[in-house]
Design a protein around this motif. Structure first.
Motif, PDB file in Angstrom:
ATOM      1  N   TYR A  37      28.451  58.889  36.950  1.00  0.00           N
ATOM      2  CA  TYR A  37      29.487  57.894  37.191  1.00  0.00           C
ATOM      3  C   TYR A  37      29.198  56.611  36.427  1.00  0.00           C
ATOM      4  O   TYR A  37      28.045  56.223  36.234  1.00  0.00           O
ATOM      5  CB  TYR A  37      29.583  57.564  38.680  1.00  0.00           C
ATOM      6  CG  TYR A  37      30.365  58.593  39.473  1.00  0.00           C
ATOM      7  CD1 TYR A  37      31.752  58.607  39.449  1.00  0.00           C
ATOM      8  CD2 TYR A  37      29.703  59.549  40.240  1.00  0.00           C
ATOM      9  CE1 TYR A  37      32.474  59.550  40.173  1.00  0.00           C
ATOM     10  CE2 TYR A  37      30.412  60.492  40.965  1.00  0.00           C
ATOM     11  CZ  TYR A  37      31.802  60.478  40.927  1.00  0.00           C
ATOM     12  OH  TYR A  37      32.503  61.409  41.633  1.00  0.00           O
ATOM     13  N   THR A  38      30.283  55.966  35.998  1.00  0.00           N
ATOM     14  CA  THR A  38      30.205  54.608  35.470  1.00  0.00           C
ATOM     15  C   THR A  38      31.042  53.723  36.381  1.00  0.00           C
ATOM     16  O   THR A  38      32.098  54.145  36.870  1.00  0.00           O
ATOM     17  CB  THR A  38      30.718  54.529  34.016  1.00  0.00           C
ATOM     18  OG1 THR A  38      30.606  53.190  33.562  1.00  0.00           O
ATOM     19  CG2 THR A  38      32.164  54.988  33.905  1.00  0.00           C
ATOM     20  N   THR A  39      30.572  52.524  36.649  1.00  0.00           N
ATOM     21  CA  THR A  39      31.217  51.629  37.603  1.00  0.00           C
ATOM     22  C   THR A  39      31.526  50.300  36.941  1.00  0.00           C
ATOM     23  O   THR A  39      30.657  49.696  36.310  1.00  0.00           O
ATOM     24  CB  THR A  39      30.307  51.402  38.825  1.00  0.00           C
ATOM     25  OG1 THR A  39      29.960  52.663  39.405  1.00  0.00           O
ATOM     26  CG2 THR A  39      31.018  50.562  39.873  1.00  0.00           C
ATOM     27  N   VAL A  40      32.779  49.838  37.066  1.00  0.00           N
ATOM     28  CA  VAL A  40      33.173  48.531  36.538  1.00  0.00           C
ATOM     29  C   VAL A  40      33.982  47.798  37.602  1.00  0.00           C
ATOM     30  O   VAL A  40      34.590  48.414  38.489  1.00  0.00           O
ATOM     31  CB  VAL A  40      34.012  48.660  35.242  1.00  0.00           C
ATOM     32  CG1 VAL A  40      33.198  49.286  34.133  1.00  0.00           C
ATOM     33  CG2 VAL A  40      35.286  49.464  35.496  1.00  0.00           C
ATOM     34  N   LEU A  41      33.977  46.467  37.510  1.00  0.00           N
ATOM     35  CA  LEU A  41      34.747  45.633  38.431  1.00  0.00           C
ATOM     36  C   LEU A  41      36.029  45.214  37.733  1.00  0.00           C
ATOM     37  O   LEU A  41      36.004  44.587  36.663  1.00  0.00           O
ATOM     38  CB  LEU A  41      33.926  44.402  38.827  1.00  0.00           C
ATOM     39  CG  LEU A  41      34.404  43.622  40.056  1.00  0.00           C
ATOM     40  CD1 LEU A  41      34.345  44.490  41.300  1.00  0.00           C
ATOM     41  CD2 LEU A  41      33.567  42.365  40.244  1.00  0.00           C
ATOM     42  N   ARG A  42      37.157  45.579  38.345  1.00  0.00           N
ATOM     43  CA  ARG A  42      38.458  45.268  37.748  1.00  0.00           C
ATOM     44  C   ARG A  42      39.152  44.157  38.531  1.00  0.00           C
ATOM     45  O   ARG A  42      39.125  44.152  39.772  1.00  0.00           O
ATOM     46  CB  ARG A  42      39.354  46.505  37.743  1.00  0.00           C
ATOM     47  CG  ARG A  42      38.928  47.551  36.728  1.00  0.00           C
ATOM     48  CD  ARG A  42      39.962  48.669  36.670  1.00  0.00           C
ATOM     49  NE  ARG A  42      39.675  49.614  35.615  1.00  0.00           N
ATOM     50  CZ  ARG A  42      40.413  50.688  35.357  1.00  0.00           C
ATOM     51  NH1 ARG A  42      41.489  50.935  36.083  1.00  0.00           N
ATOM     52  NH2 ARG A  42      40.084  51.511  34.377  1.00  0.00           N
ATOM     53  N   ASP A  43      39.789  43.254  37.793  1.00  0.00           N
ATOM     54  CA  ASP A  43      40.552  42.154  38.398  1.00  0.00           C
ATOM     55  C   ASP A  43      39.712  41.353  39.382  1.00  0.00           C
ATOM     56  O   ASP A  43      40.256  40.709  40.290  1.00  0.00           O
ATOM     57  CB  ASP A  43      41.806  42.697  39.113  1.00  0.00           C
ATOM     58  CG  ASP A  43      42.698  43.480  38.164  1.00  0.00           C
ATOM     59  OD1 ASP A  43      42.792  43.082  36.992  1.00  0.00           O
ATOM     60  OD2 ASP A  43      43.280  44.482  38.609  1.00  0.00           O
ATOM     61  N   GLY A  44      38.398  41.432  39.245  1.00  0.00           N
ATOM     62  CA  GLY A  44      37.508  40.612  40.052  1.00  0.00           C
ATOM     63  C   GLY A  44      37.276  41.078  41.471  1.00  0.00           C
ATOM     64  O   GLY A  44      36.436  40.516  42.181  1.00  0.00           O
ATOM     65  N   ASP A  45      38.011  42.102  41.923  1.00  0.00           N
ATOM     66  CA  ASP A  45      37.845  42.474  43.329  1.00  0.00           C
ATOM     67  C   ASP A  45      37.954  43.971  43.609  1.00  0.00           C
ATOM     68  O   ASP A  45      37.865  44.384  44.762  1.00  0.00           O
ATOM     69  CB  ASP A  45      38.869  41.734  44.198  1.00  0.00           C
ATOM     70  CG  ASP A  45      40.306  41.996  43.753  1.00  0.00           C
ATOM     71  OD1 ASP A  45      40.499  42.808  42.831  1.00  0.00           O
ATOM     72  OD2 ASP A  45      41.214  41.381  44.326  1.00  0.00           O
ATOM     73  N   VAL A  46      38.156  44.816  42.598  1.00  0.00           N
ATOM     74  CA  VAL A  46      38.274  46.253  42.807  1.00  0.00           C
ATOM     75  C   VAL A  46      37.182  46.965  42.015  1.00  0.00           C
ATOM     76  O   VAL A  46      37.033  46.763  40.813  1.00  0.00           O
ATOM     77  CB  VAL A  46      39.662  46.791  42.382  1.00  0.00           C
ATOM     78  CG1 VAL A  46      39.720  48.304  42.544  1.00  0.00           C
ATOM     79  CG2 VAL A  46      40.754  46.129  43.204  1.00  0.00           C
ATOM     80  N   LEU A  47      36.425  47.799  42.700  1.00  0.00           N
ATOM     81  CA  LEU A  47      35.361  48.578  42.070  1.00  0.00           C
ATOM     82  C   LEU A  47      35.950  49.905  41.595  1.00  0.00           C
ATOM     83  O   LEU A  47      36.496  50.663  42.392  1.00  0.00           O
ATOM     84  CB  LEU A  47      34.233  48.829  43.075  1.00  0.00           C
ATOM     85  CG  LEU A  47      32.839  49.089  42.525  1.00  0.00           C
ATOM     86  CD1 LEU A  47      32.324  47.882  41.767  1.00  0.00           C
ATOM     87  CD2 LEU A  47      31.898  49.431  43.663  1.00  0.00           C
TER      88      LEU A  47
END
Length: 427
Positions: free
Chosen positions: A229-239
């Motif tokens: 898995y790769t994990t990024v934070l989108r729009d500052g509040d969604v993982l």
């Protein structure tokens, strides 16, 4: 959930028999989840599992030989919407696994040995609104079990297993699916086989006359994985988590022990337990596959007794710690759990019980105490029971966990108090 099991054994002359077993189960699991925007995600997931096998066993010199043929099948479907707007079109996953296998079993006064091998054909079909994917492959399975009785009170056993665990629809669906308040997982991929090697060793000592029971076990799991898995934070509040191709090894080590001593006084039993588990895995950090470790420690003590004919109790306290290390940072969570259950068999027909549980977080110093009380009356083949749950009216419950490289905080909203009446019959 609906299931059915058919098991038929046909004895034959010469210590032989034929066995036919068929298991079928259907599960419908609709779910609803409120997400960070206030919208509601609704998920419809269903599955049908079937497994039918025919086996023949006969005596072979001083052993038993078994020959088996069968087929396993799985039919799954999944679709989701957010506030009545389709977010994942219906997807279906079908697989068939016909197989053949054979095994040998041997046992005498001190030795028990069994070995089994199996050849599987894995045929799968994955269908969504855009395309259909399918493939066929073959893979083996093997199991070996050996037990040796050192004496009449102690024994040691060794167990080895090789298998391949295949992904199903829940690991390969294509689309953005919220799995928690602010977490999205997209598993878009094709089914992969994760090769698993499992080796375990256990020692047991049982002395019923002296009331001493002891066990010590160690095991190692080695899994060859093909995606991470790769994990990024989108729009500052969604993982947002998604899969990427990657070949790496995941390992798990487990060491556990248990010691019990019974006593004549109060008909009591004292038990000590402890375990240590280490997990080595990997996850993408940007474009780099980063290794991480999770260490789990557990220790507990329990004591049960019946000091009076109309009173008995069971007490247990357990400590658990989880620690994650990612090289540049680490995280730790500590919990304590205490449980005290008291039983009052007033007469042969009347029973009163009081159950208490306390959860403690050593990180936040927050404690939560739950208590339940119940009374039951038994008459012939009928039982009438009254339960009062959460009598202190706790409305929330908080816990923290470590999973992969995430520290997760959970806050549960509870029904403050409930009263439940039950009537059961035995025929």
């Amino acid at each position: 959930f609906v299931s059915d099991v058919l098991d038929v054994k046909l004895p034959m002359p010469g210590d032989r028999h034929i066995s036919i077993k068929s298991t079928n189960a259907y599960n419908s699991h609709p779910q609803a989840l409120t997400i960070h925007t206030g919208d509601v995600q609704r998920l419809d997931y269903s599955s049908f599992l079937t497994h039918t096998a025919v086996s023949f066993r006969h005596r072979f010199f001083r052993m038993y030989a078994t020959y088996q043929a069968g087929i396993r099948g799985m039919f799954q479907s999944l679709q989701a919407d957010v506030s009545r707007q389709t977010s994942i079109e219906k997807q279906r996953f079908i697989n068939y696994i016909p197989y053949i296998g054979t095994g040998l079993n041997y046992q005498n006064n001190s030795v028990q040995l069994s070995a089994n091998v199996k050849l599987n054909q894995f045929r799968w079909l994955l269908k969504n609104a855009v395309e259909t994917k399918k493939n066929t492959s073959y893979y083996p399975e093997a199991k070996l079990f050996f037990q040796y009785a050192l004496s009449g009170t102690s024994a040691v056993d060794l167990n080895y297993q090789y298998s391949e665990n295949w992904d199903d629809l829940r690991q390969v669906y294509d689309g953005n699916l919220f799995t928690s308040y602010r977490t999205i997982i997209n598993n878009a991929s094709v089914p992969e086989n994760n090769e698993l090697h499992r080796l375990s060793l256990r020692y047991q000592y049982n002395q019923p006359i002296k009331g001493i029971f002891y066990s010590l076990s160690a095991s190692v799991n080695h899994t060859e994985k093909h995606a991470a898995y790769t994990t990024v934070l989108r729009d500052g509040d969604v993982l947002f988590r998604s899969k990427q191709k990657a070949d790496y090894d995941s390992k798990m080590y487990l060491l556990s022990t248990r010691l019990s001593q019974s006593f004549n006084w109060w008909k009591s039993l004292l038990t000590l337990q402890g375990s240590y588990m280490k997990t080595e895995d990997a996850q993408f950090c940007g474009e780099i596959l980063q290794d991480f470790n999770i260490d789990n420690y557990m220790a507990s003590i329990s004591f049960s007794a019946r000091p009076l004919s109309f009173f008995s109790f069971e007490w247990e306290s357990a400590w658990q710690e989880s620690r994650m290390n990612l090289g540049v940072t680490d995280s730790k969570v500590d919990h304590l759990k205490h449980q005290l259950d008291m039983y009052f068999p007033i007469t042969n027909k009347w029973m009163l019980s009081l159950e208490n549980t306390v959860y403690q977080s050593l990180d936040t110093n927050k404690n939560t105490w739950f208590s339940d009380i119940s009374a039951s009356y038994t008459h012939k083949k009928m039982e009438i029971r009254l339960d009062i749950n959460n009598i202190f009216g706790k409305s929330s419950y908080e816990r923290e966990f470590i999973s992969s490289i995430e520290r997760n905080y959970y806050r549960y909203t509870l029904r403050p108090r409930e009263v439940l009446a039950k009537v059961s019959f035995t025929f």
